[in-house]
Write an enzyme that holds these catalytic residues in place. Structure first.
Site, PDB file in Angstrom:
ATOM      1  N   CYS A 345       0.837  -1.195   0.000  1.00 26.87           N
ATOM      2  CA  CYS A 345       0.000   0.000   0.000  1.00 26.87           C
ATOM      3  C   CYS A 345       0.878   1.254   0.000  1.00 26.87           C
ATOM      4  CB  CYS A 345      -0.909  -0.006   1.227  1.00 26.87           C
ATOM      5  SG  CYS A 345      -1.860   1.504   1.442  1.00 26.87           S
ATOM      6  N   GLU A 346       0.701   2.089  -1.003  1.00 29.91           N
ATOM      7  CA  GLU A 346       1.535   3.281  -1.088  1.00 29.91           C
ATOM      8  C   GLU A 346       1.110   4.361  -0.089  1.00 29.91           C
ATOM      9  OE1 GLU A 346      -0.376   6.135  -4.530  1.00 29.91           O
ATOM     10  OE2 GLU A 346       1.022   4.578  -5.179  1.00 29.91           O
ATOM     11  N   HIS A 347      -0.034   4.182   0.546  1.00 30.86           N
ATOM     12  CA  HIS A 347      -0.478   5.156   1.542  1.00 30.86           C
ATOM     13  C   HIS A 347       0.116   4.898   2.924  1.00 30.86           C
ATOM     14  CE1 HIS A 347      -4.334   6.050  -0.987  1.00 30.86           C
ATOM     15  NE2 HIS A 347      -3.255   6.631  -1.468  1.00 30.86           N
ATOM     16  N   HIS A 348       0.414   3.622   3.228  1.00 32.93           N
ATOM     17  CA  HIS A 348       0.872   3.279   4.573  1.00 32.93           C
ATOM     18  C   HIS A 348       2.133   2.423   4.602  1.00 32.93           C
ATOM     19  CE1 HIS A 348      -3.629   3.771   4.775  1.00 32.93           C
ATOM     20  NE2 HIS A 348      -3.265   4.623   5.700  1.00 32.93           N
ATOM     21  N   GLN A 389      -5.429  -0.412  -4.422  1.00 30.69           N
ATOM     22  CA  GLN A 389      -6.200  -1.505  -5.009  1.00 30.69           C
ATOM     23  C   GLN A 389      -7.018  -1.059  -6.211  1.00 30.69           C
ATOM     24  OE1 GLN A 389      -8.300  -3.904  -2.147  1.00 30.69           O
ATOM     25  NE2 GLN A 389      -9.670  -4.766  -3.678  1.00 30.69           N
ATOM     26  N   HIS A 416      -6.156  -6.073   3.671  1.00 38.21           N
ATOM     27  CA  HIS A 416      -5.207  -4.983   3.866  1.00 38.21           C
ATOM     28  C   HIS A 416      -4.688  -4.980   5.298  1.00 38.21           C
ATOM     29  CE1 HIS A 416      -5.808  -2.536   0.097  1.00 38.21           C
ATOM     30  NE2 HIS A 416      -6.820  -3.386   0.023  1.00 38.21           N
ATOM     31  N   CYS A 418      -3.271  -2.610   6.751  1.00 43.26           N
ATOM     32  CA  CYS A 418      -3.589  -1.329   7.382  1.00 43.26           C
ATOM     33  C   CYS A 418      -4.972  -1.338   8.012  1.00 43.26           C
ATOM     34  CB  CYS A 418      -3.456  -0.176   6.396  1.00 43.26           C
ATOM     35  SG  CYS A 418      -4.548  -0.300   4.958  1.00 43.26           S
TER      36      CYS A 418
END
Length: 461
Positions: A345-348, A389, A416, A418
């Site tokens: 995940c590029e956010h977390h 995703q 996920h 996260c």
């Protein structure tokens, strides 16, 4: 590594950032170093707020360092006389009290990836003292919200409850699940690979000190009412984290340190800001193992093996698209199910994994399905990198469409990390995304036929 210069410092204070937030800013600088080490542009849209999100997730997930279990227990003890022991044990004093199925998560001290915990707590009150049941969960969470390994987590919860409540005994049983690591390339090529490494640990004091005691037998019986089959693992923390199950973990660590020293230093800084001692024996190799995990997403080279498969891009004549027959037989639609994938995940900067289902309508003149290895290579190519995703789903659909024409539908189901380590902190949650192209976007019957072909319970792996 990035740093806070005087101008940055003053600017942040003027914007209302307090001194205690400087730790978060230091972590954000460290995360930027990690992103740059991955070859990413930290200014691109999807990554601009990633340092802030990662720092927030780490701080929320390790807030137990700023909490004390005794502060939770004090004021939550209540008098309860119960029955005289000469008659029997019931109610508060002398009777077993069990809280089952507490869902927790913790960050693994060996690799910094979050792991799932199903926690069961039992105790036998004494001295006419019982504790509010919610406090058992809160005390457990204090120690889970730290860098941990299963046995120490169980021991710390057990010790804190024994010290605070002073019962006849405390029993803790943890069922822990950790993503397997680090042989990711072999994982992706092995469809039967087990996603989770699991272990169960126990800890007991007083009448629960002997795991073969009648008290433990009563506790296990109460857990069986919930349908659990408790199997205590033969090993403990030595082989708990899959990052340490490798032909030569030390060689991996040395290679990682030598090639990515700024990234390793950045992770060391994160550990320090969280309130831990990076020089603690159990944490010495952690920065290198975490960097090794991140770099595996950059170093793995998965190619879309289109050449030699009998298909080529734009092979289908667009003029033939409108000449296709209306869907009426199973032969005209093909569905490929359960293509496994892993992504980050590029956010977390946390992993997510699951399955991909691809459906398409045969173009005119084509009667053989696309080879499954081709579809799997497409999934790996787009999955094994920093991703979201929704984008992953669209990219797979567009690539398959370029081979066969417009009529493509893709469903991605994913678990996920996260989702358990921040935000809703829910176990078992699963995210599904859909991409529809061509006839699937306008024909409800085509979409319905595709959905019917997906077996129940397919979900994440």
């Amino acid at each position: 590594m990035g740093h806070l210069d005087g101008g940055h410092f003053c600017e942040e204070l003027q914007n209302g950032v307090q001194l205690e937030d400087l730790k978060s800013l230091a972590m954000q600088d460290a995360v930027r170093v990690l992103l740059q080490g991955l070859g990413e542009d930290v200014t691109r849209e999807g990554l601009r707020n990633t340092p802030l999100r990662v720092a927030k997730a780490f701080r929320e997930g390790t807030r137990g360092y700023q909490q004390k279990a005794k502060d939770i227990i004090q004021g939550a003890l209540f008098p309860e006389a119960g029955l005289d022991k000469s008659i029997g044990n019931a109610g508060g004093v002398g009777g077993l009290v069990v809280v089952r199925d507490l869902d927790l998560f913790s960050y693994c001290e060996s690799c910094l990836l979050p792991f799932r915990v199903k926690c069961h707590v039992g105790y036998v009150p004494s001295g006419q003292r019982v504790v509010g049941l919610s406090k058992l969960s809160r005390v457990s969470e204090v120690f889970a919200k730290r860098l941990q390994e299963p046995q120490r987590l169980a021991d710390e919860i057990c010790s804190a409850l024994q010290s605070g409540i002073k019962p006849s005994g405390v029993a803790i049983l943890l069922q822990c699940s950790h993503l397997r690591f680090p042989s990711l390339e072999s994982v992706l090529l092995d469809s039967n690979h087990e996603v989770w490494s699991e272990t169960a640990v126990t800890s007991g004091t007083g009448i629960f000190k002997n795991v073969d005691s009648n008290s433990w037998g009563d506790l296990i019986s109460l857990l069986k009412f919930r349908g659990f089959s408790i199997k205590k693992s033969p090993t403990t923390s030595d082989c708990w984290c899959p990052s340490q199950i490798s032909p030569s973990p030390s060689a991996i660590a040395c290679t990682t340190v030598g090639a990515n020293l700024p990234m390793v230093s950045a992770v060391t800084k994160i550990i320090e800001v969280l309130g831990e001692d990076p020089s603690r024996k159990e944490l010495l190799g952690t920065p290198a193992r975490f960097v090794h995990w991140l770099m595996s997403f950059k170093n793995a080279k998965f190619n879309m093996k289109v050449n030699g498969m009998g298909f080529c891009k734009n092979k289908i004549d667009p003029l033939e698209a409108d000449d296709r027959e209306v869907i009426g037989t199973a032969r005209q639609m093909h569905i490929e199910l359960n293509l496994g994938f892993w992504s980050q995940c590029e956010h977390h900067l946390l992993p997510f994994h699951g399955t991909v289902h691809v459906g398409y309508i045969y173009p005119k003149g084509i009667h053989d399905p696309l080879p499954k290895p081709l579809l799997q290579s497409i999934v790996h190519f787009f999955g094994f990198k920093l991703q979201v995703q929704e984008r992953l789903t669209r990219q797979i659909a567009e690539t398959v469409s370029s081979l066969l024409g417009e009529d493509v539908m893709v469903v991605v189901e994913a678990d996920h990390t996260c989702m358990i380590s921040r935000g809703i902190e829910k176990f078992g949650s699963n995210t599904a995304t859909v991409a529809v192209l061509g006839r699937f976007s306008t024909d409800p019957s085509a979409r319905a036929k595709f959905f019917e072909g997906i077996p129940k319970g397919s979900g994440g792996r």
